[in-house]
Design an enzyme around this catalytic site. Sequence first.
Site, PDB file in Angstrom:
ATOM      1  N   ASP A 141     -35.326 -34.415 -35.326  1.00  0.00           N
ATOM      2  CA  ASP A 141     -33.747 -34.885 -35.482  1.00  0.00           C
ATOM      3  C   ASP A 141     -33.419 -36.110 -34.987  1.00  0.00           C
ATOM      4  OD1 ASP A 141     -31.376 -34.050 -36.531  1.00  0.00           O
ATOM      5  OD2 ASP A 141     -30.788 -32.776 -34.810  1.00  0.00           O
ATOM      6  N   LYS A 144     -33.964 -40.808 -39.292  1.00  0.00           N
ATOM      7  CA  LYS A 144     -34.598 -40.337 -40.151  1.00  0.00           C
ATOM      8  C   LYS A 144     -35.772 -41.147 -40.790  1.00  0.00           C
ATOM      9  CE  LYS A 144     -31.603 -37.525 -39.167  1.00  0.00           C
ATOM     10  NZ  LYS A 144     -31.894 -36.646 -38.113  1.00  0.00           N
ATOM     11  N   ASP A 169     -34.693 -31.513 -39.204  1.00  0.00           N
ATOM     12  CA  ASP A 169     -33.517 -31.494 -39.707  1.00  0.00           C
ATOM     13  C   ASP A 169     -32.961 -32.326 -40.575  1.00  0.00           C
ATOM     14  OD1 ASP A 169     -30.804 -30.266 -39.776  1.00  0.00           O
ATOM     15  OD2 ASP A 169     -30.066 -31.581 -37.968  1.00  0.00           O
ATOM     16  N   ASN A 170     -31.975 -32.224 -41.457  1.00  0.00           N
ATOM     17  CA  ASN A 170     -31.431 -33.394 -42.335  1.00  0.00           C
ATOM     18  C   ASN A 170     -32.220 -33.822 -43.548  1.00  0.00           C
ATOM     19  OD1 ASN A 170     -30.311 -34.161 -39.196  1.00  0.00           O
ATOM     20  ND2 ASN A 170     -28.697 -33.583 -40.735  1.00  0.00           N
ATOM     21  N   GLU A 199     -24.015 -30.297 -41.162  1.00  0.00           N
ATOM     22  CA  GLU A 199     -23.290 -29.696 -39.930  1.00  0.00           C
ATOM     23  C   GLU A 199     -21.677 -29.990 -40.115  1.00  0.00           C
ATOM     24  OE1 GLU A 199     -26.138 -31.627 -39.554  1.00  0.00           O
ATOM     25  OE2 GLU A 199     -25.780 -33.421 -38.443  1.00  0.00           O
TER      26      GLU A 199
HETATM   27  N1  SAM Z   1     -30.688 -32.925 -31.887  1.00  0.00           N
HETATM   28  C1  SAM Z   1     -29.298 -33.056 -31.703  1.00  0.00           C
HETATM   29  C2  SAM Z   1     -28.371 -32.041 -31.820  1.00  0.00           C
HETATM   30  O1  SAM Z   1     -28.709 -31.437 -32.778  1.00  0.00           O
HETATM   31  O2  SAM Z   1     -27.569 -31.509 -31.064  1.00  0.00           O
HETATM   32  C3  SAM Z   1     -28.829 -34.363 -32.602  1.00  0.00           C
HETATM   33  C4  SAM Z   1     -29.584 -35.495 -32.367  1.00  0.00           C
HETATM   34  S1  SAM Z   1     -28.798 -36.717 -33.346  1.00  0.00           S
HETATM   35  C5  SAM Z   1     -28.896 -36.210 -34.885  1.00  0.00           C
HETATM   36  C6  SAM Z   1     -30.245 -38.064 -33.231  1.00  0.00           C
HETATM   37  C7  SAM Z   1     -30.331 -38.707 -31.931  1.00  0.00           C
HETATM   38  O3  SAM Z   1     -31.666 -39.158 -31.881  1.00  0.00           O
HETATM   39  C8  SAM Z   1     -29.378 -39.922 -31.448  1.00  0.00           C
HETATM   40  O4  SAM Z   1     -28.842 -39.511 -30.287  1.00  0.00           O
HETATM   41  C9  SAM Z   1     -30.384 -41.150 -31.295  1.00  0.00           C
HETATM   42  O5  SAM Z   1     -29.916 -41.809 -30.328  1.00  0.00           O
HETATM   43  C10 SAM Z   1     -31.825 -40.481 -30.990  1.00  0.00           C
HETATM   44  N2  SAM Z   1     -32.792 -41.287 -31.715  1.00  0.00           N
HETATM   45  C11 SAM Z   1     -32.910 -41.984 -32.708  1.00  0.00           C
HETATM   46  N3  SAM Z   1     -34.040 -42.451 -32.756  1.00  0.00           N
HETATM   47  C12 SAM Z   1     -34.789 -42.200 -31.799  1.00  0.00           C
HETATM   48  C13 SAM Z   1     -36.115 -42.658 -31.160  1.00  0.00           C
HETATM   49  N4  SAM Z   1     -37.085 -43.185 -31.976  1.00  0.00           N
HETATM   50  N5  SAM Z   1     -36.287 -42.090 -29.962  1.00  0.00           N
HETATM   51  C14 SAM Z   1     -35.678 -41.314 -29.183  1.00  0.00           C
HETATM   52  N6  SAM Z   1     -34.218 -41.024 -29.592  1.00  0.00           N
HETATM   53  C15 SAM Z   1     -34.183 -41.683 -30.843  1.00  0.00           C
HETATM   54 MG    MG Z   2     -29.384 -33.324 -37.404  1.00  0.00          MG
END
Ligand code: SAM
Ligand code: MG
Length: 215
Positions: A141, A144, A169-170, A199
């Site tokens: 998640d 993407k 997800d997504n 969501e």
């Molecule tokens: N899983 C969470 C929830 O459902 O409550 C939501 C996660 S949110 C959609 C995506 C998160 O992934 C963001 O906080 C972003 O900073 C983090 N993120 C994106 N790419 C990443 C990566 N390559 N490594 C670590 N974190 C990452």
């Molecule tokens: Mg998501």
Amino acid sequence: TRKSRPQRLLKAVEGKATLGDPQSVITAIDHFCRHKEWAMNVGDEKGSILDSLVIELSPVNVLELGTYCGYSTVRIARLLPPGARFITLEFNPDYAAVARQVIGWAGLEDKVQLVEGASGDWIPRLREHFGVQMFDLVFLDHWKDQYLPDTKQLEECGLIQKGTVLLADNVICPGTPDYLKYVRNSPHYDSRYYRSHLEYTKVEDGLEKSVFLGF
Ligand code: SAM
Ligand code: MG
């Protein structure tokens, strides 16, 4: 200074949820996101699909890619069997700081290892650094375009083994077309779609569950 959305979400948790009660934390976040500010948590509707899968699998080793404020972390951690190991990765230090507090408010800090850094940097070091042999469940998640390269890296590191379940997800909104094509066409995965909604909206989105069958 003006607070960020994650900080406002945390305030809602502190104001409305009961310390040590994960369900009240989940409810407080869902209420905040439905009535105050949308946020990119997996949310209540897809969250209940996630819950069912965690209950069914009762996974001992779990990896989450993308913690954000810790909403899905709390959902997953509250359902894990005793002795389970749950690593969640987040590369934004401000989000990680909020997530630590949310996880702590839920009383789940002993069940979760929140690791700060980028998935691409951490995945090759997970085995050595945390002594984990494989994951029973991986919840994807994060950004993407990282689902596919990170899945391939997890395969190469041997962290995906026969029976490992990937839950992404997504897959429709915002969408992960290269990842979907891979898991749906690979003979090494048995993949199915769980139709739901983005969501806190009525827009179609869903989760893709892919069981690794072995090479
Ligand atoms: N899983 C969470 C929830 O459902 O409550 C939501 C996660 S949110 C959609 C995506 C998160 O992934 C963001 O906080 C972003 O900073 C983090 N993120 C994106 N790419 C990443 C990566 N390559 N490594 C670590 N974190 C990452
Ligand atoms: Mg998501």
